[in-house]
Design a protein around this motif. Structure first.
Motif, short mmCIF file in Angstrom:
data_model
loop_
_atom_site.label_atom_id
_atom_site.label_comp_id
_atom_site.label_asym_id
_atom_site.label_seq_id
_atom_site.Cartn_x
_atom_site.Cartn_y
_atom_site.Cartn_z
N GLY A 12 34.62 7.15 -25.09
CA GLY A 12 35.57 7.06 -24.64
C GLY A 12 36.60 8.50 -25.36
O GLY A 12 36.72 9.32 -25.35
N ASN A 13 38.15 8.15 -24.10
CA ASN A 13 38.53 9.73 -24.88
C ASN A 13 37.99 10.85 -24.26
O ASN A 13 38.77 11.96 -24.29
CB ASN A 13 39.27 9.94 -25.72
CG ASN A 13 40.14 10.28 -26.30
OD1 ASN A 13 41.89 10.03 -24.88
ND2 ASN A 13 40.90 11.19 -27.43
N LEU A 14 37.98 11.29 -23.11
CA LEU A 14 36.67 12.13 -22.16
C LEU A 14 38.19 12.59 -21.22
O LEU A 14 38.88 11.84 -20.96
CB LEU A 14 35.61 11.64 -21.34
CG LEU A 14 34.76 11.85 -22.11
CD1 LEU A 14 34.19 10.63 -20.88
CD2 LEU A 14 33.95 12.19 -23.09
N ALA A 72 27.29 8.73 -34.81
CA ALA A 72 27.82 10.19 -35.83
C ALA A 72 28.46 10.92 -35.09
O ALA A 72 29.20 11.77 -35.47
CB ALA A 72 26.81 10.47 -36.49
N LEU A 73 28.48 10.98 -33.78
CA LEU A 73 29.52 12.53 -32.98
C LEU A 73 31.24 11.44 -32.75
O LEU A 73 31.77 12.45 -32.31
CB LEU A 73 29.13 13.04 -31.96
CG LEU A 73 27.55 13.65 -31.58
CD1 LEU A 73 26.98 13.94 -30.63
CD2 LEU A 73 28.47 14.32 -32.80
N ASP A 74 31.23 10.28 -33.38
CA ASP A 74 32.30 9.36 -32.98
C ASP A 74 33.79 10.41 -34.51
O ASP A 74 33.53 11.20 -34.26
CB ASP A 74 32.32 8.36 -33.85
CG ASP A 74 34.19 7.94 -33.63
OD1 ASP A 74 34.49 7.98 -32.35
OD2 ASP A 74 34.22 6.93 -33.84
N GLY A 75 35.11 10.62 -33.10
CA GLY A 75 35.93 12.38 -33.39
C GLY A 75 35.65 13.38 -33.24
O GLY A 75 36.69 14.39 -33.69
N THR A 76 33.88 13.59 -32.44
CA THR A 76 34.48 15.25 -32.43
C THR A 76 34.76 15.66 -31.45
O THR A 76 35.46 14.83 -30.44
CB THR A 76 33.08 15.61 -32.19
OG1 THR A 76 31.96 14.51 -30.82
CG2 THR A 76 31.58 15.55 -33.56
N ASP A 80 37.59 19.94 -25.81
CA ASP A 80 39.34 20.05 -26.61
C ASP A 80 40.02 18.59 -26.40
O ASP A 80 41.09 18.26 -27.02
CB ASP A 80 40.11 21.56 -25.22
CG ASP A 80 40.27 22.78 -25.84
OD1 ASP A 80 39.45 22.88 -26.95
OD2 ASP A 80 40.24 23.30 -24.51
N ARG A 81 38.98 17.46 -26.86
CA ARG A 81 39.45 16.59 -26.69
C ARG A 81 39.13 16.02 -27.98
O ARG A 81 37.37 16.01 -27.62
CB ARG A 81 39.63 15.66 -25.71
CG ARG A 81 41.30 15.65 -24.52
CD ARG A 81 40.76 14.74 -23.52
NE ARG A 81 41.54 13.52 -24.24
CZ ARG A 81 42.17 12.82 -22.98
NH1 ARG A 81 42.40 13.12 -22.18
NH2 ARG A 81 43.28 12.14 -23.87
N ALA A 82 39.82 15.40 -29.12
CA ALA A 82 38.53 14.41 -29.37
C ALA A 82 37.87 12.87 -28.93
O ALA A 82 38.57 12.29 -28.68
CB ALA A 82 39.07 13.33 -30.67
N ILE A 83 36.63 12.50 -28.90
CA ILE A 83 36.11 11.56 -28.37
C ILE A 83 35.56 10.53 -28.82
O ILE A 83 35.49 10.37 -30.39
CB ILE A 83 35.08 12.02 -27.82
CG1 ILE A 83 33.56 12.19 -28.41
CG2 ILE A 83 35.31 12.76 -26.92
CD1 ILE A 83 32.74 12.78 -27.89
N SER A 84 35.34 8.98 -28.53
CA SER A 84 35.30 8.12 -29.06
C SER A 84 34.31 8.08 -28.94
O SER A 84 33.94 7.65 -27.51
CB SER A 84 36.28 6.87 -29.59
OG SER A 84 36.59 6.32 -27.65
N VAL A 85 33.40 6.41 -29.37
CA VAL A 85 31.58 7.02 -29.28
C VAL A 85 31.76 5.87 -30.22
O VAL A 85 31.49 5.37 -31.63
CB VAL A 85 30.95 7.99 -29.40
CG1 VAL A 85 28.96 7.33 -29.19
CG2 VAL A 85 30.64 9.16 -29.29
N ALA A 86 30.71 4.20 -29.12
CA ALA A 86 30.97 3.73 -29.67
C ALA A 86 29.40 2.83 -28.69
O ALA A 86 28.44 3.16 -28.17
CB ALA A 86 32.23 2.44 -29.45
#
Length: 147
Positions: A12-14, A72-76, A80-86
């Motif tokens: 998310g947040n791509l 583990a890449l959640d918040g990376t 130029d945007r912090a992504i959410s991984v779930a």
């Protein structure tokens, strides 16, 4: 439950500028990426990305490790945007609400068709029961061009 035997993750947040190559490169360290499926929205200005995607890993033996590494890449940062991984969660099937285009009736004569309503999978996708993956179908004639 988790969709597809735990082989895919929700991203998310791509950024709208994020493309297939950028997402694949970002998740390449997690495992073999089979494909990236972007969600799109249709509006007055045409079709555009919805800001999220699903990353599907192809290695049936290393799926759990690939998904754990991806989580583990959640918040990376990606583009130029912090992504959410779930983990991708299987949504319950919904009945089609507009028209009859996606419905399959029981074929009973008379009445409203009765029976169970079944949503149809787009013809462009196929499900492989051996691996538990749903993937795009190869384009018609693609096998002929490779010769």
């Amino acid at each position: 439950g988790v969709a597809c035997g735990s082989c895919r993750v929700f991203v998310g947040n791509l950024a709208f500028e994020a493309d297939d190559a950028a997402v694949r490169a970002h998740f390449a360290s997690c495992g073999s990426v089979q494909f990236v499926r972007f969600a799109t929205k249709t509006g007055a200005d045409g079709e555009r990305q919805a800001g999220y995607a699903f990353v599907i890993f192809s290695d049936p033996d290393g799926r759990a490790a690939a998904v754990d590494a991806a989580l583990a890449l959640d918040g990376t940062t990606l583009c130029d945007r912090a992504i959410s991984v779930a983990p991708a969660v299987q949504q319950p099937k919904r009945n089609a609400t507009k028209g009859q285009g996606r419905r399959k009736s029981s074929g009973q004569p008379g009445g409203d068709g009765g029976g169970e309503t079944k949503l149809l999978r787009p013809a462009a996708w196929r499900h492989d029961p051996k691996t538990g993956l749903t993937a795009p179908r190869p384009k018609k004639g693609a096998w002929q061009r490779d010769r």
